[in-house]
Design a protein around this motif. Structure first.
Motif, short mmCIF file in Angstrom:
data_model
loop_
_atom_site.label_atom_id
_atom_site.label_comp_id
_atom_site.label_asym_id
_atom_site.label_seq_id
_atom_site.Cartn_x
_atom_site.Cartn_y
_atom_site.Cartn_z
N PRO A 1 46.83 -54.88 -7.45
CA PRO A 1 47.33 -54.39 -8.74
C PRO A 1 47.76 -55.54 -9.64
O PRO A 1 48.35 -56.52 -9.19
CB PRO A 1 48.53 -53.53 -8.33
CG PRO A 1 49.01 -54.14 -7.04
CD PRO A 1 47.78 -54.65 -6.35
N HIS B 1 44.93 -51.06 -11.08
CA HIS B 1 46.25 -50.59 -11.52
C HIS B 1 46.57 -51.09 -12.93
O HIS B 1 47.67 -51.53 -13.24
CB HIS B 1 47.33 -51.06 -10.53
CG HIS B 1 48.54 -50.17 -10.49
ND1 HIS B 1 49.62 -50.36 -11.30
CD2 HIS B 1 48.84 -49.09 -9.73
CE1 HIS B 1 50.54 -49.45 -11.05
NE2 HIS B 1 50.09 -48.65 -10.10
N ASP C 1 50.12 -50.01 -4.09
CA ASP C 1 51.06 -50.36 -5.16
C ASP C 1 52.11 -51.27 -4.55
O ASP C 1 52.74 -50.90 -3.54
CB ASP C 1 51.70 -49.07 -5.69
CG ASP C 1 52.05 -49.17 -7.16
OD1 ASP C 1 51.96 -50.28 -7.72
OD2 ASP C 1 52.42 -48.14 -7.75
N HIS D 1 42.52 -47.04 -12.33
CA HIS D 1 43.83 -47.16 -11.72
C HIS D 1 43.71 -47.71 -10.29
O HIS D 1 43.14 -48.80 -10.11
CB HIS D 1 44.58 -45.82 -11.77
CG HIS D 1 46.06 -45.97 -11.67
ND1 HIS D 1 46.77 -46.79 -12.50
CD2 HIS D 1 46.97 -45.42 -10.82
CE1 HIS D 1 48.06 -46.73 -12.19
NE2 HIS D 1 48.20 -45.91 -11.17
N ALA D 2 44.18 -47.00 -9.26
CA ALA D 2 44.04 -47.46 -7.88
C ALA D 2 42.97 -46.68 -7.13
O ALA D 2 42.92 -46.73 -5.90
CB ALA D 2 45.38 -47.36 -7.15
#
Length: 370
Positions: free
Chosen positions: A287, A323, A264, A122-123
């Protein structure tokens, strides 16, 4: 997409090469009365000076809604989303879950002149820069609120982490601010957070908290950390919409190596401004997922093609996608972000070696220039 209406006052520690403007001077990116919008002048990399490990608590606005690039969706958009039922991939879009890239390995050996990144999913990144170990938006939990369990395991075992020198938080959404993960950290770990989010960490007894507004920064262990804008928003409960800020981070070490962690964000004018203010970005963590349906997520999440455009706006030399491939947050097929970012990179004529499309758990190193 509407323009951002205002920028914060640049107090505290401005970014590299940017002394505070004299009283009454127009601020970069803000139109003076009767004038046109001014662009922030570029700043050359310089070795950061060490600053305080924590900052005194400040009074922030009750709301940062004036920083929104676009209005948040209203009841009509929510009703349309419910009618379309486009919250998760369709069954045919889930078939490739077993093919999602997952290749955990040991963290690379580094020295103070090496920039290294490891994608935990993910991040969440383990960033090694200037001799420090930095975690970005650490989420080691299997589940987050309102979302199915992660479809790839965490790429780095918690027990394999070296001592964490700093934690960077981009905003307070549950897939970026994970309380169970943060509870694992010693309470004297330095945490760098957006304006208005410090109280969340104070309630959890963290001792070294630095809250920053856009374009403000601090230094730790010879590495400069600057908080920069993003096209996004914040919300954690029913009553705290935009009560804390959101953004990304630019990290600069003593040798001038520079990394940008976008957090994000949707696509927009901030990328060009960040690139001009912090030239020479060696690696951009951007992302590429959670973008469908586009009408719903366009303002707050880049799609893969927009992420490649952002690399060019930033003037970044390399990109590492993030992301995607971890949590099912939207409707695109699970492998589509990877296929599309590779195609967009090729279409843009960029060097394939500069696209660090890592598997979850993968690492890459960038030695300092000789």
């Amino acid at each position: 997409m509407t323009r951002h209406r205002s920028e914060p006052p640049r107090t505290a520690t401005p970014g590299p090469g940017r002394p505070p403007a004299p009283p009454g001077a127009p601020r970069a990116g803000v139109a003076p009365p009767g004038g046109t919008t001014t662009a922030p002048p570029p700043a050359a990399p310089r070795p950061p000076a060490d600053g305080p490990a924590s900052a005194p608590r400040r009074l922030w606005p009750k709301s940062f809604a004036d920083r929104l690039t676009s209005p948040l969706p209203g009841p009509g958009a929510l009703a349309r989303l419910a009618r379309e039922g486009a919250l998760r991939p369709r069954p045919d879009g889930l078939r490739d879950v077993p093919r999602l890239p997952f290749a955990p390995g040991p963290l690379p050996r580094v020295d103070a002149r090496t920039l290294a990144v490891t994608w935990a999913g993910h991040a969440s990144w383990v960033v090694r820069i200037g001799g420090l170990t930095v975690l970005t938006d650490p989420v080691w939990s299997r589940r987050i609120l309102g979302t199915p369990a992660r479809v790839t395991p965490v790429g780095v075992a918690w027990e394999a982490l070296p001592p964490v020198d700093a934690v960077l938080i981009s905003h307070n959404h549950y897939d970026h601010l994970d309380a169970p993960t943060l509870r694992r950290l010693p309470r004297d770990t330095p945490v760098l957070v957006p304006a208005g989010l410090g109280r969340w960490f104070h309630r959890r007894r963290f001792e070294r908290i630095t809250e920053l507004d856009w374009w403000q920064g601090t230094a730790l262990g010879g590495v400069r950390f600057d908080f920069v804008p993003a096209h996004h928003w914040s919300k954690r409960t029913l009553l705290d919409t935009c009560r804390s800020l959101w953004g990304g981070w630019v990290l600069t070490d003593a040798h001038g190596q520079r990394l940008y962690f976008a957090g994000d964000t949707g696509y927009g004018h901030w990328f060009d401004r960040i690139g001009r203010r912090y030239p020479g970005i060696d690696l951009a963590l951007l992302p590429i997922g959670a973008y469908a349906p586009r009408w719903w997520l366009r303002d707050v999440h880049c799609d893969p093609e927009e992420a490649v455009r952002a690399v060019r706006d930033l003037g970044a030399r390399r990109m590492a996608p993030m992301h995607w491939g971890t949590f099912l947050l939207s409707a695109e097929p699970v492998l589509e972000p990877l296929h599309r970012v590779r195609a967009a990179w090729l279409t843009a004529g960029l060097d394939r070696a500069d696209l660090w499309d890592l598997p979850v758990g993968g690492s890459r190193l960038l030695p300092a220039p000789a």
